[in-house]
Design a protein around this motif. Structure first.
Motif, PDB file in Angstrom:
ATOM      1  N   ASP A  66       0.790  -1.227   0.000  1.00 30.48           N
ATOM      2  CA  ASP A  66       0.000   0.000   0.000  1.00 30.48           C
ATOM      3  C   ASP A  66       0.821   1.276   0.000  1.00 30.48           C
ATOM      4  OD1 ASP A  66      -2.494  -1.310   0.016  1.00 30.48           O
ATOM      5  OD2 ASP A  66      -2.298  -1.690   2.176  1.00 30.48           O
ATOM      6  N   ASN A  67       2.085   1.213   0.424  1.00 28.46           N
ATOM      7  CA  ASN A  67       2.882   2.432   0.539  1.00 28.46           C
ATOM      8  C   ASN A  67       4.353   2.128   0.358  1.00 28.46           C
ATOM      9  OD1 ASN A  67       3.882   1.558   3.220  1.00 28.46           O
ATOM     10  ND2 ASN A  67       1.775   2.013   3.884  1.00 28.46           N
ATOM     11  N   ALA A  68       5.170   3.191   0.379  1.00 25.43           N
ATOM     12  CA  ALA A  68       6.602   3.043   0.134  1.00 25.43           C
ATOM     13  C   ALA A  68       7.292   2.242   1.234  1.00 25.43           C
ATOM     14  CB  ALA A  68       7.247   4.425  -0.004  1.00 25.43           C
ATOM     15  N   ASN A  69       6.855   2.380   2.479  1.00 25.99           N
ATOM     16  CA  ASN A  69       7.456   1.620   3.575  1.00 25.99           C
ATOM     17  C   ASN A  69       7.266   0.118   3.372  1.00 25.99           C
ATOM     18  OD1 ASN A  69       8.371   3.879   4.965  1.00 25.99           O
ATOM     19  ND2 ASN A  69       6.468   4.128   6.117  1.00 25.99           N
ATOM     20  N   ASP A  70       6.042  -0.270   2.989  1.00 21.88           N
ATOM     21  CA  ASP A  70       5.785  -1.687   2.711  1.00 21.88           C
ATOM     22  C   ASP A  70       6.623  -2.174   1.537  1.00 21.88           C
ATOM     23  OD1 ASP A  70       3.978  -1.756   4.760  1.00 21.88           O
ATOM     24  OD2 ASP A  70       2.202  -1.580   3.484  1.00 21.88           O
ATOM     25  N   PHE A  71       6.775  -1.318   0.524  1.00 19.60           N
ATOM     26  CA  PHE A  71       7.542  -1.714  -0.660  1.00 19.60           C
ATOM     27  C   PHE A  71       9.007  -1.992  -0.309  1.00 19.60           C
ATOM     28  CE2 PHE A  71      10.219  -0.250  -4.291  1.00 19.60           C
ATOM     29  CZ  PHE A  71       9.943  -1.301  -5.148  1.00 19.60           C
ATOM     30  N   VAL A  72       9.613  -1.113   0.470  1.00 25.12           N
ATOM     31  CA  VAL A  72      11.009  -1.303   0.868  1.00 25.12           C
ATOM     32  C   VAL A  72      11.157  -2.595   1.673  1.00 25.12           C
ATOM     33  CG1 VAL A  72      12.895  -0.377   2.261  1.00 25.12           C
ATOM     34  CG2 VAL A  72      11.555   1.153   0.798  1.00 25.12           C
ATOM     35  N   ARG A  73      10.236  -2.817   2.609  1.00 23.38           N
ATOM     36  CA  ARG A  73      10.298  -4.017   3.450  1.00 23.38           C
ATOM     37  C   ARG A  73      10.105  -5.291   2.620  1.00 23.38           C
ATOM     38  NH1 ARG A  73       6.145  -6.696   5.388  1.00 23.38           N
ATOM     39  NH2 ARG A  73       4.734  -4.942   4.977  1.00 23.38           N
TER      40      ARG A  73
END
Length: 403
Positions: free
Chosen positions: A113-120
């Motif tokens: 849903d967001n950039a933080n989830d994408f990085v993780r």
């Protein structure tokens, strides 16, 4: 997808020579990208920005380089994935090689849903797949990132740092890097410029793939004749290649009829010259939108009364004043309204410079397009109407607010 195991070695110089044979006239860009990539297990630069006009080989060069080194990669077109959620999920699907399919019920690799989830999640994919080589994420039509949330562009530029993985983001765009600057929080990418092909380069590229049964020298002679007609009006490699394929049957028509041989260049030219000059009129007209064709075609229909009433609610263009327009639009309108068939020439383009010198047109700054001049009309409507009357041209018919 490369995984944990014995490190591979790539002969960069030999590979560069091989790729340049497949993609002529792009040797400098190929060599630069290969040098940035280095060996598969080496840490590379976090971000690369490639820019240039359409049909200058950006996507083809990057994709060929990554395929040649068998690099784990994700290649996405930002036009196809408008929202950040869809964009992130598509990248994860490609890196994890686990996109929607009948076997998994057409589900995504993971919800993001967001950039933080994408990085993780990206870090998790690299660890799960035990990927030790550089992972490349290619964002084609990257100018679309500027219209997403403000943190998306800095996140991609610093993705290697944020994910603590060996990741390189390659952004490809038709606009210059200065248009992307977004304040603080981002790092500068390595800039790679893809300049327009010159006339000789276009000739070399197209002539290297002749039709079956014909020599390269014969096809090169034909393409050279084609460029003598179309090059001033169109410098797009794909467009000229299309024109070459489209008109080649007409060029060899005397040969197929037994009236000439491949050595009768003069006879072949006389047969196709009128056909090419007629085809020249279609180049700019293909670039004109439906609205332009409605207002600048000679035998246009009438606007319905309902449409005329609805337009009265909008602000009149007469009050807004003249707007800036690119050179291509000016030429499109010109070829839509001229009576005679006028081929593009240096004389026509010099007239534009004369209009600027006489202060009838003003040259305005560029917007997002590279090397595309824009102009604005600086004279009054009364002056234009008086000029139009001298050449028996009803200018009012072609003005939107007067129809």
């Amino acid at each position: 997808m490369a995984a944990k195991g014995k490190s591979r070695f790539i002969d960069v110089k030999a590979l560069a020579n091989e790729l340049e044979e497949e993609l002529p006239c792009r040797g400098r860009q190929i060599a630069l990208l290969l040098s940035l990539a280095g060996q598969p297990n080496h840490t590379t630069c976090p971000a690369v920005f490639g820019y240039g006009h359409s049909a200058t080989g950006k996507s083809a060069v990057v994709q060929s380089v990554l395929e040649s080194i068998s690099a784990p990669r994700a290649i996405v077109n930002c036009v196809e994935w408008q929202g950040q959620k869809q964009l992130f999920e598509e990248i994860l699907n490609q890196v994890a090689e686990a996109g929607p399919s009948p076997e998994n019920g057409f589900t995504q690799y993971a919800r993001c849903d967001n950039a933080n989830d994408f990085v993780r999640l990206l870090k998790g994919v690299v660890q799960e797949k035990e990927i030790e080589e550089t992972v490349y994420i290619v964002l084609d039509k990257a100018e679309r990132l500027r219209f997403m949330e403000g943190h998306i562009l800095p996140a991609f530029l610093r993705l290697s740092e944020l994910s603590q993985c060996n990741v390189c983001v390659i952004m490809l765009s038709q606009i210059v890097w200065e248009k992307f600057r977004c304040g603080t929080g981002y790092c500068e990418p390595v800039i790679v410029h893809f300049p327009d092909y010159t006339k000789n380069e276009i000739l070399e590229i197209i002539a290297s793939h002749p039709p079956a049964g014909y020599r390269c020298t014969f096809y090169a002679s034909y393409v050279n004749l084609l460029l003598s007609i179309f090059y001033m009006a169109c410098r797009d490699l794909n467009e000229i290649r299309h024109l070459a394929e489209l008109n080649f049957p007409k060029y060899i028509e005397p040969i197929t009829k037994g009236e000439a041989t491949v050595d009768d260049a003069h006879k072949l030219w006389r047969n196709i010259e009128p056909h090419l000059k007629k085809a020249l009129q279609t180049i700019y007209l293909r670039e004109v939108s439906r609205t332009d064709r409605r207002f600048f075609a000679k035998h246009h229909g009438k606007i319905k009364k309902t449409a005329r009433i609805s337009k009265k609610k909008e602000t009149s263009n007469q009050l807004l004043g003249p707007k800036a327009f690119p050179l291509d639009r000016l030429m499109a309108i010109f070829y839509s309204v001229v009576d005679a068939r006028v081929a593009p020439s240096a004389n026509i383009f010099s007239q534009i410079s004369s209009l600027v010198t006489l202060q009838l047109l003003s040259h305005v700054g560029h917007d997002d397009q590279l090397d595309v001049p824009k102009y604005k009309c600086t004279v009054s409507l009364d002056f234009i109407r008086s000029i139009a009357r001298t050449v028996n041209f009803d200018i009012i018919r072609y003005l939107y607010d007067f129809v």
